[in-house]
Design a protein around this motif. Sequence first.
Motif, short mmCIF file in Angstrom:
data_model
loop_
_atom_site.label_atom_id
_atom_site.label_comp_id
_atom_site.label_asym_id
_atom_site.label_seq_id
_atom_site.Cartn_x
_atom_site.Cartn_y
_atom_site.Cartn_z
N PRO A 161 35.69 50.40 31.07
CA PRO A 161 35.33 49.11 32.08
C PRO A 161 35.92 47.53 31.78
O PRO A 161 36.79 47.40 31.95
N TYR A 162 35.90 47.67 30.33
CA TYR A 162 35.97 46.45 29.52
C TYR A 162 37.61 46.03 29.89
O TYR A 162 38.20 45.20 30.05
N LEU B 20 38.08 46.19 33.15
CA LEU B 20 38.43 44.21 33.67
C LEU B 20 39.52 43.51 32.58
O LEU B 20 39.81 43.07 33.84
N PHE C 6 42.69 43.98 35.00
CA PHE C 6 41.60 43.01 36.49
C PHE C 6 42.80 41.36 36.40
O PHE C 6 42.88 40.99 37.03
N PHE C 7 41.55 40.60 35.58
CA PHE C 7 43.08 39.33 34.79
C PHE C 7 43.98 39.13 34.71
O PHE C 7 44.24 38.57 35.01
N GLY D 73 42.16 52.21 38.33
CA GLY D 73 40.70 52.10 38.31
C GLY D 73 39.48 53.34 39.10
O GLY D 73 38.31 53.52 38.74
N SER E 207 28.83 47.76 38.69
CA SER E 207 28.21 46.59 38.29
C SER E 207 28.86 46.02 38.92
O SER E 207 29.55 46.15 40.03
N LEU F 259 29.94 42.88 37.89
CA LEU F 259 30.86 42.33 37.46
C LEU F 259 32.28 42.49 38.11
O LEU F 259 33.02 42.23 38.39
N PHE F 260 31.83 44.16 38.26
CA PHE F 260 33.37 44.87 38.17
C PHE F 260 33.62 44.72 40.15
O PHE F 260 34.97 44.98 40.46
N VAL G 15 34.85 40.91 40.69
CA VAL G 15 36.98 41.08 40.26
C VAL G 15 37.70 41.80 41.03
O VAL G 15 38.70 41.37 41.01
N LEU G 16 37.10 42.88 41.30
CA LEU G 16 37.65 44.43 42.02
C LEU G 16 37.93 43.14 43.52
O LEU G 16 39.21 43.24 44.01
N ASN H 51 40.79 40.81 43.27
CA ASN H 51 42.21 41.29 43.15
C ASN H 51 42.23 41.54 44.58
O ASN H 51 43.84 41.54 44.86
#
Length: 424
Positions: A234-235, A238, A241-242, A274, A364, A366-367, A370-371, A374
């Motif tokens: 996941p890190y 992520l 994605f950033f 992902g 998550s 946060l995940f 962010v998705l 995106n």
Amino acid sequence: MSFKSVSWYSGLVGFVFIGSLWLVVYHFLFLQSLFVGVCLVFGGVFCFDMVGFYLVLLSVLLCISLLFWWEGINFVSGFMIGLSLVSSLLCYCCVNVVWFWIFYEMSIVPLLVLLVLESPYSERYIASWYFLGYVVFTSLPMLLCFCYLAVDAGSFDLRVWGSVSAVGLVSSVVLSVMFITKIPLFPFHVWLPIVHAEASSPVSVCLSGYIMKLGVLGVCRFCSEVLPNLVFSPYYILLCFFFAFLFFFSASRELDGKRWLAFMSLCHILIAVGCLCVGDHLLGGVSFIYCLGHGISAGVTFLFLWLSYEVCGTRNLFLLKSAVSGSLFLRILASFCLCTVCSLPVTVQFFCEVLFLGEAFTKSVLFGVVLFLNLFFGGLVPLFLMAVVLTRHWDINYGGRYAGSGVASLWFLVVWSFTLFLVV
């Protein structure tokens, strides 16, 4: 001959042809559906499963779409693209690691040759060095990793591989990095916009259409032991994605149509990766359904840019509207092409993204956020381009070589983009 006089005729012919083809193929797939769910084995080298079915369907549809452009493809290009397509079809279903490596490389090398020989652009040699670097520096180490893992497992047949040793785990991680360079993901993404900018349009269709998917296939086939904990953690996803937000920003400032689409492909392929990161068995299959939709979307948009270049003689996005100003049908067709990039309903990418988004929020918050951002920017950037293309038109006349065949090719892939959900 004006585009206005030829576009409706070619659109009608394309509609009748593709409608008939759709009925035949759909009924064929329906009759064969009892066999697709079962793994079909041929001679201990090939194994036809659902993953192979999705990717084979992708290459076949792209091949048919390129057949409409036979007047614009010479013998050398046709032979090399045909060799690449056939090699990719064999690679999808190959379970022998040595033959997989051969077919994998033979899918890529012909496109590298065409990048040097057939590209009409002046900086193709610089782009070929970028592409060649990733091919040369990963080809032999990939074969060595394959051989080590095969010896460790006691067989070159991928189906009998079990758990690997500690050294085999390291080899799997190294092997996954080599496949990631072909997807490509950060930080191995640099070559894709450069190569797309200098490659001919058929090569661009093949690169974004199915070559990127070979990387996803390789990671899924050979590196399942290190997914999703080590490679697609996941890190790392992520982080990708950033950086995708930077790619969206670059795409929004890009004037070259092919580089614009290359940046969009870098962002969208993260959805397939992902799905493998989440690690759910269902989403693992969804990853390749998304690859199918993404490949068709990238293919039809590159073909649209090719047709536009033949009309207006430039790849500048602000001048792109001159390619469609003379025909309402072409403006509608351009809108459909950009809608596939936006993943609007009812493309298969839309359903895959909804499933992935729901699963991401359960893993998550946060995940999921962010998705969601995106996906929002992934649909917003193509909509901005659509607004530019569809506003403030003027009438032009064009006596192009590929008007009828090009429109039929685009219509073929657009119909499949919005009807694939009925099959998969």
